[in-house]
Every structure is written in structure tokens, then in C-alpha cells.
Design an enzyme around this catalytic site. Sequence first.
Site, short mmCIF file in Angstrom:
data_model
loop_
_atom_site.label_atom_id
_atom_site.label_comp_id
_atom_site.label_asym_id
_atom_site.label_seq_id
_atom_site.Cartn_x
_atom_site.Cartn_y
_atom_site.Cartn_z
N ASP A 1 -0.44 18.34 -40.95
CA ASP A 1 -0.18 17.12 -41.52
C ASP A 1 -1.57 16.66 -41.87
O ASP A 1 -2.00 15.41 -42.11
CB ASP A 1 0.54 15.98 -40.78
CG ASP A 1 1.75 16.50 -40.27
OD1 ASP A 1 2.52 17.28 -40.96
OD2 ASP A 1 1.81 16.30 -39.06
N GLY B 1 5.62 21.22 -43.91
CA GLY B 1 6.15 20.54 -44.85
C GLY B 1 4.77 20.07 -45.67
O GLY B 1 4.13 19.02 -45.37
N HIS B 2 4.56 20.65 -46.98
CA HIS B 2 3.37 20.69 -47.60
C HIS B 2 3.82 19.73 -48.83
O HIS B 2 4.54 20.37 -49.75
CB HIS B 2 2.73 21.88 -48.16
CG HIS B 2 2.13 22.87 -47.06
ND1 HIS B 2 2.02 24.12 -47.27
CD2 HIS B 2 2.19 22.74 -45.76
CE1 HIS B 2 1.55 24.51 -45.93
NE2 HIS B 2 2.05 23.55 -45.10
N LYS C 1 -3.11 19.28 -46.14
CA LYS C 1 -3.33 20.86 -46.67
C LYS C 1 -2.66 20.87 -47.93
O LYS C 1 -3.07 21.68 -48.88
CB LYS C 1 -2.64 21.59 -45.44
CG LYS C 1 -3.17 22.93 -45.46
CD LYS C 1 -2.86 23.62 -44.20
CE LYS C 1 -1.48 23.43 -43.61
NZ LYS C 1 -0.93 22.63 -42.62
P1 IMP Z 1 8.33 23.84 -33.61
O1 IMP Z 1 7.17 24.55 -34.55
O2 IMP Z 1 9.53 23.22 -34.51
O3 IMP Z 1 8.85 24.69 -32.68
O4 IMP Z 1 7.55 22.64 -32.88
C1 IMP Z 1 6.47 22.62 -32.00
C2 IMP Z 1 5.30 21.43 -32.43
O5 IMP Z 1 4.70 21.79 -33.38
C3 IMP Z 1 6.03 20.16 -32.17
O6 IMP Z 1 5.13 19.29 -31.57
C4 IMP Z 1 6.07 19.92 -33.82
O7 IMP Z 1 5.97 18.53 -34.14
C5 IMP Z 1 4.92 20.53 -34.15
N1 IMP Z 1 4.80 20.99 -35.85
C6 IMP Z 1 5.42 22.17 -36.17
N2 IMP Z 1 5.24 22.22 -37.44
C7 IMP Z 1 4.47 21.16 -38.02
C8 IMP Z 1 3.69 20.74 -39.01
O8 IMP Z 1 4.12 21.26 -40.12
N3 IMP Z 1 3.00 19.61 -38.98
C9 IMP Z 1 2.69 18.83 -37.79
N4 IMP Z 1 3.27 19.33 -36.47
C10 IMP Z 1 4.18 20.40 -36.78
#
Ligand code: IMP
Length: 428
Positions: free
Chosen positions: A13, A40-41, A16
Site C-alpha cells: 500500500d 489492490g493497485h 505503487k
Molecule cells: P494474504 O496475502 O491475503 O495471505 O495476507 C497475508 C498478509 O499480507 C496480511 O497481513 C495482509 O493484510 C497482507 N497483505 C496481502 N496483500 C496485501 C497488499 O496488497 N497490501 C497490503 N497488505 C497486504
Amino acid sequence: MPVVAALGAQWGDEGKGRIVDLLAQQARMIIRSAGGPNAGHTVINQLGTFRLHLVPAGIFNSEATNVIGSNVVVDPAVLISELEMIAAAGVTPGKLYISDRAHVIMPYHIQLDQLEEQAKGEARLGTTGRGVGPAYADKVNRIGIRMGDLLHEETLLSRLTYVLEQKQRILTKLYGVTPSVSLHETYLQYLGYGRRLREYITPIHPIVQRALEQDAPMLLEGNQGALLDLDYGTFPYVTSTATSAPGLLQGAGIPPNRLNSVIGVFKAYTTRVGAGPFPTEQEGSLGDELRERGKEYGTTTGRPRRCGWFDAVLARYVTEVNGIDTIALTKLDVLDSMKRIRICVGYKLHDTELDYLPSTPSVLNAVEPIYEELRGWNQSTSHVRRFEDLPEEAQTYVARICELVGARLGMISIGPERDQMIMITKVF
Ligand code: IMP
């Protein structure tokens, strides 16, 4: 600089999306190498605001070729709805290819992601619940279904027959959940996705290789942030794949000696979603102020992000591990009204000073940040387009970050619009 990687250099976040959107206008090939719809870009352009979860930002450049790489986990339903959203907005899209080696997120992955999180109770990671972790687990366990399998009826049926039975046993025996879909229904649904996406699914090696041979400007678009990397992040509070520069090369099938530059996207402060240590977190009114001014709510889940000061210990570590040579500093304008601004320059653990990132969460939780305090600039920067026109205090803050991080300044964003950018270094 033909091959450039742009990666999030904190916990994701960092903004990017807009940096990649800017660079994608100059690149001929844009590759999303890893990660899944957990990302989420946000891209804001003349056609509107777009939240891209899987499609590379180069889709808005009609001259560019976009690739979803081999280490991405694709939820076909999410991808199809994203393509429909882009088509509905009247975009003339760039070309899109999806690696036939990319793995598929299946409904049981999403179900298991959510059930596993619930079962962990207090120890939950705060995943995005999009099935990303379980899909990568199946890949490592060599039972995953790949995008290429969706094009082959017999392969799909035989792989699905085995995996679905195994997953349904886990769901019923471990979690007491009655499976709601049959093998037949799932098979038909995914075969349908394969038909819908057939024109995009392909071996990406020849496409990427041709671009390398032509020295075409190529952009590797990072996923999540470097501190969420499975190996070098804050394990276990990480995502399930590499988010690092080497990981981006791996997912793109580009050899390491072809990488020319690594841009680290750093927010001018720090945020984190989900659980895990965060030494410079500000939980009081200061954290609230950063969250409200920076609109710090998750793009994928809408969750409020945890906010805190810039952590130069983490930033330097990430720079060293990933070979970051250029800094893209985002959201500097969020600090516009701060009277005093702090940067964490070291950690104190009991009586010892640490200048590295401890790997054990309880140790990282116990460190006390050592802060350096700088004067704020107390005026708006969102109209500024040249570094030398920034208030002196803002210049000092940015210069100090670069010095502590150990990389040159590439660009600074001072607002969400495409033109709210101060360019310092040419990338391509
Ligand atoms: P997962 O990737 O959904 O398994 O989540 C694992 C960890 O990565 C959690 O703390 C999520 O909040 C974090 N996370 C996954 N994708 C993003 C992202 O695009 N931005 C910020 N945090 C992320």
C-alpha cells in the site's frame, strides 16, 4: 534502462499503483510477476479511478504488452470482472497474456483461507481472505491447478477429481463444513473460465524473450511490499510468496543479469494492514490523523490501515536485500500539516542498539524506536512540480530519508492525480 523493477518497499500500500501507472506509459512490456487478488493497485487516470487486483497497470497503455506471470495466483472470476470493468470504462487496452504456469485460486482456497484464519483465533494473520495462502500451499505441495489446465478438459477433470475430494475431506473432517458444490459443477464452471480466458492464456517465455532480445523497456510491477516477503519479511505476518526483486524476476522468467534498476516505492510514513509487529506505529490521535489525511483504508478489504512514522531501519534493510537504487517517495503531502516529523533511525532493545531487522516477531515487538525529529513545513505541497520548489523543511526531510535509506531520489508524489508528481530521475 530496459528492465526495471518497481516494488513496494514497506508493508504494501505504498502507492505503487500510481508509480507503476506512470512508468507503464513509457514501457513496452509490463509484467505482474507474483501475488494474487490480495493486491489492490489504485490507478487514477483521465478515464476514472481503477482498482486493479490482477491486471497489470500497463493495460491503460494501448501500445504495451501486459503479462500476468508464472508466480501469480489467479482467481479467474476476479480477473474476468476486472477485464469487464476496464472494457466498460471505454479503455483501448494494451495486449494481455496470462502465463499458463500461473496457478488458479479455487473456491476451496477461499473457504480454507477464511476457516484457517478463524481457527487461529488471536494468532490470526489478518489475511485478505482471497485464498492466496492456500493456493500457494497447493502449488508447493504440487497439487495446484494451473491456468493452462483450464484449457484441457481431461487434465482439468483428473486433477480436480483428486484435489476436490481431498479438500472436501479436510472441510468436513476438520472444519465440519458441508461442501456446497459438486465436482461436476466446479469442473464446468472452471472449464467456462478457461473458454472465456483462452485468448490470453499462453506460454509467456517466447513473448518475454522476444522483448528482451529487442531491448524493449520492460517494467516488473511488484506485488504487496518487501516486508511481506515470505523469506525476508516479518514472518509469519507475511504473504505466501516472494515480493522481492528476485521474486519478480522469477515470476517473469527473466534472468537476474538482465535487471537494470530497482525502484523502491516508499510512503513518506509507514502503514500496515493485518497483524504483526510495527515498531513505529502511532495508535493515538497522530495515527488517526495520518489515516484520515492519507485515506489509509485497504483497497482490497476496506480495513483501516495501521499508521506510523517512517522507519529507516526497515527501509535500509529492504534496500539492501532488494538492490534498490532509486526511491519513489509517495504521499509526501499527507505530512503537510505536521508541526514536527519523526524518522526512526535505530532500534533499542533493552540496553543494546540494533541497526538490523530482528527476525523474531516478539523481539521486533519489544524494540523501542530511536527517533530523529525534524521540523514540519506546515504548508501545502500538492501544487509543487520541482524539487527545489518544495519548502526547505520538506527538502531536508526527503534528503534525510535518501541518506538513511542509501539510494538516490527518483520521484515524489504529492497527490493522487497523474500530474501530482515531482520527477527527479529519468527511469527509462
Ligand atoms: P494474504 O496475502 O491475503 O495471505 O495476507 C497475508 C498478509 O499480507 C496480511 O497481513 C495482509 O493484510 C497482507 N497483505 C496481502 N496483500 C496485501 C497488499 O496488497 N497490501 C497490503 N497488505 C497486504
